[in-house]
Design a protein around this motif. Structure first.
Motif, mmCIF file in Angstrom:
data_model
loop_
_atom_site.group_PDB
_atom_site.id
_atom_site.type_symbol
_atom_site.label_atom_id
_atom_site.label_comp_id
_atom_site.label_asym_id
_atom_site.label_seq_id
_atom_site.Cartn_x
_atom_site.Cartn_y
_atom_site.Cartn_z
ATOM 1 N N HIS A 31 -2.945 6.678 5.409
ATOM 2 C CA HIS A 31 -3.176 7.236 6.749
ATOM 3 C C HIS A 31 -2.240 6.612 7.790
ATOM 4 O O HIS A 31 -1.843 7.274 8.760
ATOM 5 N N GLU A 32 -1.859 5.347 7.592
ATOM 6 C CA GLU A 32 -0.935 4.696 8.530
ATOM 7 C C GLU A 32 0.456 5.319 8.450
ATOM 8 O O GLU A 32 1.104 5.558 9.474
ATOM 9 N N ALA A 34 1.152 8.356 7.356
ATOM 10 C CA ALA A 34 1.052 9.726 7.862
ATOM 11 C C ALA A 34 1.055 9.744 9.386
ATOM 12 O O ALA A 34 1.732 10.574 10.013
ATOM 13 N N GLU A 35 0.318 8.821 9.998
ATOM 14 C CA GLU A 35 0.240 8.771 11.462
ATOM 15 C C GLU A 35 1.582 8.403 12.077
ATOM 16 O O GLU A 35 2.001 8.985 13.086
ATOM 17 N N LYS A 36 2.258 7.414 11.491
ATOM 18 C CA LYS A 36 3.544 6.973 12.044
ATOM 19 C C LYS A 36 4.585 8.088 12.016
ATOM 20 O O LYS A 36 5.453 8.156 12.889
ATOM 21 N N GLY A 38 3.770 11.456 11.762
ATOM 22 C CA GLY A 38 3.238 12.740 12.210
ATOM 23 C C GLY A 38 3.107 13.747 11.079
ATOM 24 O O GLY A 38 3.331 14.950 11.272
ATOM 25 N N ALA A 40 0.833 15.429 7.708
ATOM 26 C CA ALA A 40 -0.487 15.611 7.126
ATOM 27 C C ALA A 40 -0.628 14.628 5.967
ATOM 28 O O ALA A 40 0.352 14.311 5.290
ATOM 29 N N LYS A 41 -1.860 14.143 5.740
ATOM 30 C CA LYS A 41 -2.063 13.194 4.652
ATOM 31 C C LYS A 41 -1.644 13.765 3.311
ATOM 32 O O LYS A 41 -1.084 13.062 2.461
#
Length: 269
Positions: A31-32, A34-36, A38, A40-41
């Protein structure tokens, strides 16, 4: 991700994952990542699975987090070994000869002496008597002083004890403390001057070359008669030699800051 139309988006995303893990200098959760970026997981997971299958990414069996894989270490070593200083330096050396019209040398330190591994001759009327494979003392040459300046003091002391500080001209540095002060000056300003220290009427300007680890692995110099390397022309030689050394260092993978000359040793010359 960037908007370069020639990029393959999936490849670009995978490379971005490698960059993110490199910047993290450790493990990151799915998830980290993916967030960094932008993402989708599900997209990030697919890319990570592909990178993992090729050894570019590893996943902890305990935390499930991801880190860079050993394959990148292997490739990095291959790249590092392909950076041969002589091959990388060759076009820069020729450019320097063309710009200044003086002889350029590339040297390494070997067994406490400077070993000339490349030379490009000047077309000027006065030429320098040197050749590839020649060895000279380090304490009285510009390239030698550059290389000594970036050694541990204990290693410099060992070389002085073994080789001595023989005199070649009235300007040769023959006292250990005087040499120590000279080497400190070289480190501070980022270049060295051989001011008729090994041969009367000969002046050299030298600068350090660093490899991908930041270690000084070689030195480059411009040599010519004192009459041609003084005043504004000496300033130009200092600028061009330090710039050339920096460019070669970059070609070898060095990404640190390069010391730029803050002043020119015009007084007393």
């Amino acid at each position: 991700m960037g908007k370069n139309p020639s990029q393959i988006r999936s490849v670009a995303k995978a490379l971005k994952i490698i960059d993110v893990l490199a910047e993290a200098r450790g493990e990151l959760a799915l998830h980290e990542i993916a967030e960094k970026l932008g993402l989708a997981k599900s997209t990030a997971h697919g890319l990570l699975a592909t990178l993992k299958s090729f050894g570019y990414v590893e996943q902890s069996p305990f935390t499930g987090k991801y880190k860079l894989g050993v394959r990148l270490f292997e490739i990095g070593n291959i790249v590092a070994h392909s950076w041969d200083v002589r091959a990388v330096a060759a076009p820069y050396i020729q450019k320097l000869v063309d710009e200044l019209g003086e002889t350029v040398h590339l040297v390494v330190l070997d067994k406490g002496e400077v070993l000339y591994i490349d030379k490009r001759e000047s077309h000027q009327s006065i030429r320098i008597v040197s050749q590839v494979g020649m060895r000279l003392p380090a304490h009285c040459t510009g390239v030698g002083k550059v290389l000594l300046a970036h050694l541990p003091p204990s290693e410099v002391k060992r070389i002085i004890t073994q080789k001595g500080l023989p005199r070649f001209t009235k300007n040769t540095i023959t006292a250990p403390r005087a040499l120590e002060a000279e080497l400190a000056k070289v480190r501070a300003q980022g270049y060295a001057i051989d001011n008729e220290e090994i041969m009367d009427s000969l002046r050299c300007v030298a600068a350090p070359i660093r490899d991908h680890t930041g270690k000084v692995c070689a030195a480059i110099s411009v040599s010519g008669p004192v009459a041609r390397l003084e005043g504004e022309r000496l300033k130009l030689a200092i600028d061009l030699v330090t710039e050339t050394a920096a460019n070669i260092s970059t070609g070898l993978g060095y990404r640190g800051e390069t010391i730029k000359p803050a002043c020119y040793p015009l007084s007393g010359i």
